[in-house]
Scaffold this motif. Structure first.
Motif, PDB file in Angstrom:
ATOM      1  N   HIS A   6       0.821  -1.205   0.000  1.00  0.00           N
ATOM      2  CA  HIS A   6       0.000   0.000   0.000  1.00  0.00           C
ATOM      3  C   HIS A   6       0.852   1.251   0.000  1.00  0.00           C
ATOM      4  N   GLN A   7       2.109   1.156  -0.445  1.00  0.00           N
ATOM      5  CA  GLN A   7       2.988   2.306  -0.396  1.00  0.00           C
ATOM      6  C   GLN A   7       3.257   2.875  -1.784  1.00  0.00           C
ATOM      7  N   ASP A   8       3.685   4.121  -1.780  1.00  0.00           N
ATOM      8  CA  ASP A   8       4.077   4.795  -3.008  1.00  0.00           C
ATOM      9  C   ASP A   8       5.048   5.879  -2.606  1.00  0.00           C
ATOM     10  N   THR A   9       5.815   6.367  -3.558  1.00  0.00           N
ATOM     11  CA  THR A   9       6.717   7.464  -3.276  1.00  0.00           C
ATOM     12  C   THR A   9       6.271   8.679  -4.054  1.00  0.00           C
ATOM     13  N   GLY A  10       6.649   9.862  -3.599  1.00  0.00           N
ATOM     14  CA  GLY A  10       6.214  11.085  -4.260  1.00  0.00           C
ATOM     15  C   GLY A  10       7.372  12.013  -4.511  1.00  0.00           C
ATOM     16  N   GLY A  11       7.182  12.946  -5.434  1.00  0.00           N
ATOM     17  CA  GLY A  11       8.201  13.937  -5.714  1.00  0.00           C
ATOM     18  C   GLY A  11       8.014  15.142  -4.828  1.00  0.00           C
ATOM     19  N   SER A  12       8.422  16.305  -5.311  1.00  0.00           N
ATOM     20  CA  SER A  12       8.323  17.509  -4.512  1.00  0.00           C
ATOM     21  C   SER A  12       6.879  17.974  -4.437  1.00  0.00           C
ATOM     22  N   SER A  13       6.593  18.850  -3.472  1.00  0.00           N
ATOM     23  CA  SER A  13       5.252  19.395  -3.322  1.00  0.00           C
ATOM     24  C   SER A  13       4.841  20.134  -4.591  1.00  0.00           C
ATOM     25  N   GLU A  14       5.767  20.900  -5.161  1.00  0.00           N
ATOM     26  CA  GLU A  14       5.455  21.659  -6.369  1.00  0.00           C
ATOM     27  C   GLU A  14       5.089  20.746  -7.520  1.00  0.00           C
ATOM     28  N   ASP A  15       5.847  19.665  -7.698  1.00  0.00           N
ATOM     29  CA  ASP A  15       5.566  18.724  -8.776  1.00  0.00           C
ATOM     30  C   ASP A  15       4.196  18.091  -8.603  1.00  0.00           C
ATOM     31  N   ALA A  16       3.864  17.734  -7.358  1.00  0.00           N
ATOM     32  CA  ALA A  16       2.592  17.069  -7.097  1.00  0.00           C
ATOM     33  C   ALA A  16       1.424  17.992  -7.383  1.00  0.00           C
ATOM     34  N   VAL A  17       1.550  19.266  -7.005  1.00  0.00           N
ATOM     35  CA  VAL A  17       0.470  20.213  -7.253  1.00  0.00           C
ATOM     36  C   VAL A  17       0.294  20.456  -8.744  1.00  0.00           C
ATOM     37  N   VAL A  18       1.403  20.604  -9.459  1.00  0.00           N
ATOM     38  CA  VAL A  18       1.346  20.838 -10.900  1.00  0.00           C
ATOM     39  C   VAL A  18       0.729  19.643 -11.612  1.00  0.00           C
ATOM     40  N   ALA A  19       0.999  18.431 -11.108  1.00  0.00           N
ATOM     41  CA  ALA A  19       0.488  17.222 -11.746  1.00  0.00           C
ATOM     42  C   ALA A  19      -1.032  17.134 -11.687  1.00  0.00           C
ATOM     43  N   GLY A  20      -1.650  17.896 -10.838  1.00  0.00           N
ATOM     44  CA  GLY A  20      -3.104  17.903 -10.747  1.00  0.00           C
ATOM     45  C   GLY A  20      -3.598  17.075  -9.583  1.00  0.00           C
ATOM     46  N   PRO A  21      -4.675  17.513  -8.953  1.00  0.00           N
ATOM     47  CA  PRO A  21      -5.208  16.797  -7.791  1.00  0.00           C
ATOM     48  C   PRO A  21      -5.993  15.569  -8.216  1.00  0.00           C
ATOM     49  N   PRO A  22      -5.985  14.542  -7.387  1.00  0.00           N
ATOM     50  CA  PRO A  22      -6.794  13.360  -7.692  1.00  0.00           C
ATOM     51  C   PRO A  22      -8.256  13.625  -7.364  1.00  0.00           C
ATOM     52  N   GLU A  23      -9.145  12.909  -8.003  1.00  0.00           N
ATOM     53  CA  GLU A  23     -10.551  12.984  -7.648  1.00  0.00           C
ATOM     54  C   GLU A  23     -10.764  12.220  -6.350  1.00  0.00           C
ATOM     55  N   LEU A  24     -11.648  12.727  -5.505  1.00  0.00           N
ATOM     56  CA  LEU A  24     -11.945  12.078  -4.235  1.00  0.00           C
ATOM     57  C   LEU A  24     -13.408  11.639  -4.206  1.00  0.00           C
ATOM     58  N   GLY A  25     -13.610  10.413  -3.773  1.00  0.00           N
ATOM     59  CA  GLY A  25     -14.965   9.889  -3.672  1.00  0.00           C
ATOM     60  C   GLY A  25     -15.520   9.987  -2.272  1.00  0.00           C
ATOM     61  N   ILE A  26     -15.039  10.934  -1.504  1.00  0.00           N
ATOM     62  CA  ILE A  26     -15.506  11.137  -0.135  1.00  0.00           C
ATOM     63  C   ILE A  26     -15.928  12.588   0.041  1.00  0.00           C
ATOM     64  N   SER A  27     -16.708  12.834   1.076  1.00  0.00           N
ATOM     65  CA  SER A  27     -17.129  14.206   1.373  1.00  0.00           C
ATOM     66  C   SER A  27     -16.731  14.638   2.780  1.00  0.00           C
ATOM     67  N   ARG A  28     -16.186  13.699   3.591  1.00  0.00           N
ATOM     68  CA  ARG A  28     -15.810  14.026   4.965  1.00  0.00           C
ATOM     69  C   ARG A  28     -14.446  13.403   5.292  1.00  0.00           C
ATOM     70  N   MET A  29     -13.508  14.241   5.690  1.00  0.00           N
ATOM     71  CA  MET A  29     -12.162  13.756   6.004  1.00  0.00           C
ATOM     72  C   MET A  29     -11.717  14.232   7.383  1.00  0.00           C
ATOM     73  N   LEU A  30     -11.126  13.329   8.139  1.00  0.00           N
ATOM     74  CA  LEU A  30     -10.501  13.666   9.410  1.00  0.00           C
ATOM     75  C   LEU A  30      -9.010  13.828   9.182  1.00  0.00           C
ATOM     76  N   LEU A  31      -8.484  15.010   9.464  1.00  0.00           N
ATOM     77  CA  LEU A  31      -7.061  15.299   9.308  1.00  0.00           C
ATOM     78  C   LEU A  31      -6.420  15.381  10.685  1.00  0.00           C
ATOM     79  N   VAL A  32      -5.461  14.507  10.939  1.00  0.00           N
ATOM     80  CA  VAL A  32      -4.747  14.473  12.211  1.00  0.00           C
ATOM     81  C   VAL A  32      -3.339  15.003  11.984  1.00  0.00           C
TER      82      VAL A  32
END
Length: 224
Positions: A6-32
């Motif tokens: 269930h793991q993945d690696t990511g690039g820089s924050s800037e690269d991730a934002v430029v790549a576009g946000p993923p679609e989310l199938g949820i409407s409620r998120m708990l952020l800890v």
């Protein structure tokens, strides 16, 4: 590098934002948000979440140690709601952990400290966020921020392997970053948030698919 299906690696924050946000199938998120220096970036990421997903309801819980790096007020201004401390209020008339668990369609721990990861892996439930995570069947994404040497810690590897056995937990290996203490590139910072959300959504989709498959294969004996 730590391994898990269930793991993945990511690039820089800037690269991730430029790549576009993923679609989310949820409407409620708990952020800890836990007590890492990486929490200083959370006002930026919470603003990004609100602008990118305007319909997404976000409940934020911060640990006491997290408040060394980010204020509740800075976060509350961005979600236009109260930010909770990860403890049970002395005058509570309801069970906060139950409310969080039943409300959240997904849980995101960002950044996650070694302390939080260890407590979650050991089954500890001494705070509302931990107990909600222990009881939830919703997808949970863990994005660690680690000190120098943390990635190779035997304790972390043991706890990581334990959490990797849970179908609803997504473990996101951190990326190399500059340690604020040593000044060297020997620290570890969280994977960019869009990449974490992409894996969280993939996990949610997989859990839903499994649930539907179980439902189709379940015999309703009352109908026979």
């Amino acid at each position: 590098m730590l391994g898990s299906g269930h793991q993945d690696t990511g690039g820089s924050s800037e690269d991730a934002v430029v790549a576009g946000p993923p679609e989310l199938g949820i409407s409620r998120m708990l952020l800890v948000i836990t007590g890492s220096a990486s929490a200083t970036a959370m006002p930026f990421w919470v603003t990004w979440l609100r602008e990118t997903y305007p319909e997404l309801q976000i409940t934020i819980v911060v640990t006491r140690m997290a408040q060394r790096f980010v204020t509740r007020q800075a976060l509350a201004l961005r979600i236009h709601d109260d930010v909770l401390i990860d403890e049970w209020p002395a005058d509570a008339v309801t069970a906060r952990h139950v409310e969080l668990c039943e409300w959240a369609q997904a849980i995101l721990v960002y950044p996650a400290t070694m302390q939080f990861i260890a407590r979650l892996a050991l089954g500890m439930a001494d705070s509302p966020a931990l107990l909600a995570a222990q009881c939830s069947s919703a997808p949970i994404a863990i994005a660690p921020a680690l000190p120098p040497g943390g990635l190779d810690s035997a304790a972390l590897r043991r706890h990581w392997a334990t959490l990797a056995e849970r179908d609803n937990i997504v473990l996101m290996p951190p990326r190399e970053g500059k340690s604020l203490t040593t000044g060297r590139m020997d620290g570890w910072v969280p994977t960019a948030l869009p990449d974490v959300l992409r894996r969280l959504e993939a996990c949610r989709h997989e859990l839903d698919k499994r649930e539907r498959a179980v439902g189709l294969n379940t015999i309703d004996w009352r109908a026979l």
